[in-house]
Design a protein around this motif. Structure first.
Motif, PDB file in Angstrom:
ATOM      1  N   LYS A  42      71.970  38.415  61.404  1.00  0.00           N
ATOM      2  CA  LYS A  42      72.804  38.526  62.603  1.00  0.00           C
ATOM      3  C   LYS A  42      74.102  37.722  62.501  1.00  0.00           C
ATOM      4  O   LYS A  42      75.144  38.159  62.981  1.00  0.00           O
ATOM      5  N   LEU A  43      74.048  36.552  61.871  1.00  0.00           N
ATOM      6  CA  LEU A  43      75.171  35.627  61.919  1.00  0.00           C
ATOM      7  C   LEU A  43      76.086  35.615  60.692  1.00  0.00           C
ATOM      8  O   LEU A  43      77.220  35.140  60.784  1.00  0.00           O
ATOM      9  N   THR A  44      75.622  36.130  59.574  1.00  0.00           N
ATOM     10  CA  THR A  44      76.412  36.042  58.338  1.00  0.00           C
ATOM     11  C   THR A  44      77.809  36.631  58.483  1.00  0.00           C
ATOM     12  O   THR A  44      78.780  36.047  58.015  1.00  0.00           O
ATOM     13  N   GLU A  45      77.924  37.755  59.156  1.00  0.00           N
ATOM     14  CA  GLU A  45      79.256  38.379  59.289  1.00  0.00           C
ATOM     15  C   GLU A  45      80.164  37.642  60.267  1.00  0.00           C
ATOM     16  O   GLU A  45      81.339  37.963  60.394  1.00  0.00           O
ATOM     17  N   TYR A  46      79.640  36.618  60.951  1.00  0.00           N
ATOM     18  CA  TYR A  46      80.437  35.849  61.911  1.00  0.00           C
ATOM     19  C   TYR A  46      80.731  34.435  61.429  1.00  0.00           C
ATOM     20  O   TYR A  46      80.943  33.528  62.221  1.00  0.00           O
ATOM     21  N   GLY A  47      80.731  34.229  60.119  1.00  0.00           N
ATOM     22  CA  GLY A  47      81.135  32.943  59.565  1.00  0.00           C
ATOM     23  C   GLY A  47      80.011  31.934  59.401  1.00  0.00           C
ATOM     24  O   GLY A  47      80.254  30.735  59.421  1.00  0.00           O
ATOM     25  N   PHE A  48      78.805  32.403  59.210  1.00  0.00           N
ATOM     26  CA  PHE A  48      77.664  31.518  58.978  1.00  0.00           C
ATOM     27  C   PHE A  48      77.164  31.721  57.550  1.00  0.00           C
ATOM     28  O   PHE A  48      77.306  32.796  56.987  1.00  0.00           O
ATOM     29  N   ALA A  49      76.563  30.679  56.977  1.00  0.00           N
ATOM     30  CA  ALA A  49      75.995  30.778  55.633  1.00  0.00           C
ATOM     31  C   ALA A  49      74.773  29.858  55.546  1.00  0.00           C
ATOM     32  O   ALA A  49      74.617  28.927  56.344  1.00  0.00           O
ATOM     33  N   GLN A  50      73.954  30.123  54.550  1.00  0.00           N
ATOM     34  CA  GLN A  50      72.702  29.391  54.387  1.00  0.00           C
ATOM     35  C   GLN A  50      72.827  28.358  53.271  1.00  0.00           C
ATOM     36  O   GLN A  50      72.890  28.705  52.099  1.00  0.00           O
ATOM     37  N   PRO A  51      72.804  27.054  53.615  1.00  0.00           N
ATOM     38  CA  PRO A  51      72.898  26.014  52.597  1.00  0.00           C
ATOM     39  C   PRO A  51      71.537  25.544  52.072  1.00  0.00           C
ATOM     40  O   PRO A  51      71.445  24.909  51.032  1.00  0.00           O
ATOM     41  N   TYR A  52      70.493  25.845  52.826  1.00  0.00           N
ATOM     42  CA  TYR A  52      69.151  25.353  52.519  1.00  0.00           C
ATOM     43  C   TYR A  52      68.164  26.350  53.097  1.00  0.00           C
ATOM     44  O   TYR A  52      68.503  27.112  54.003  1.00  0.00           O
ATOM     45  N   LYS A  53      66.940  26.347  52.601  1.00  0.00           N
ATOM     46  CA  LYS A  53      65.987  27.391  52.995  1.00  0.00           C
ATOM     47  C   LYS A  53      65.694  27.452  54.485  1.00  0.00           C
ATOM     48  O   LYS A  53      65.303  28.490  54.989  1.00  0.00           O
ATOM     49  N   CYS A  54      65.889  26.386  55.226  1.00  0.00           N
ATOM     50  CA  CYS A  54      65.558  26.411  56.653  1.00  0.00           C
ATOM     51  C   CYS A  54      66.764  26.206  57.573  1.00  0.00           C
ATOM     52  O   CYS A  54      66.602  25.857  58.746  1.00  0.00           O
ATOM     53  N   TYR A  55      67.989  26.442  57.054  1.00  0.00           N
ATOM     54  CA  TYR A  55      69.197  26.283  57.870  1.00  0.00           C
ATOM     55  C   TYR A  55      70.159  27.449  57.680  1.00  0.00           C
ATOM     56  O   TYR A  55      70.265  28.009  56.590  1.00  0.00           O
ATOM     57  N   VAL A  56      70.886  27.768  58.743  1.00  0.00           N
ATOM     58  CA  VAL A  56      72.044  28.656  58.694  1.00  0.00           C
ATOM     59  C   VAL A  56      73.130  27.913  59.464  1.00  0.00           C
ATOM     60  O   VAL A  56      72.925  27.532  60.617  1.00  0.00           O
TER      61      VAL A  56
END
Length: 137
Positions: A77-91
């Protein structure tokens, strides 16, 4: 500037896309009655954390909302709005990263929180982070 001196149409379109994109990004969000009775703006989410079989939305103002959605749902849901995953349990919202540690193991957020950065996600995350920095210029 545009009315006084004619400029290249491509430059004009690119500049207008950046200006309008930043404005629209501010007001974009979603409604979900399972989470909140009001619109949740993407711009107000600091990060999403998977904790104890639930996801927790962390907002800029310190509010936290617990949801039953899996982290995978938020990633999609959030990736296209400037979010990314730095760790397995965070966005994380890339807009609110204030820095990366020298050893590149942690991220620092604008509210002084520290989020781990794993080796597995590091390359993709840093690429997305630099791309978002470039877009904001």
């Amino acid at each position: 500037r545009y009315f006084l001196k004619p400029i290249d149409e491509n430059i004009f379109n690119e500049e207008m896309e950046n200006v309008l994109g930043a404005t629209f990004q501010k007001y974009m969000g979603f409604y979900d009655s399972k989470i909140a009775p009001y619109k949740i703006h993407y711009d107000k989410i600091l990060y999403v954390e998977f904790l104890n079989r639930a996801t927790v939305l962390h907002f800029l103002n310190g509010v936290q909302i617990k949801t039953s959605y899996p982290l995978k749902y938020w990633i999609e849901k959030l990736t296209e709005y400037g979010f990314a995953q730095p760790y397995k349990c965070y966005v994380v919202n890339l807009k609110y990263i204030s820095g990366i540690s020298k050893d590149e193991r942690d991220l620092f957020l604008s509210n002084n929180e520290k989020i781990p950065l794993s080796k597995f996600y590091k390359k993709t995350f840093i690429d997305n982070y630099y791309r978002s920095l470039f877009k904001s210029l």
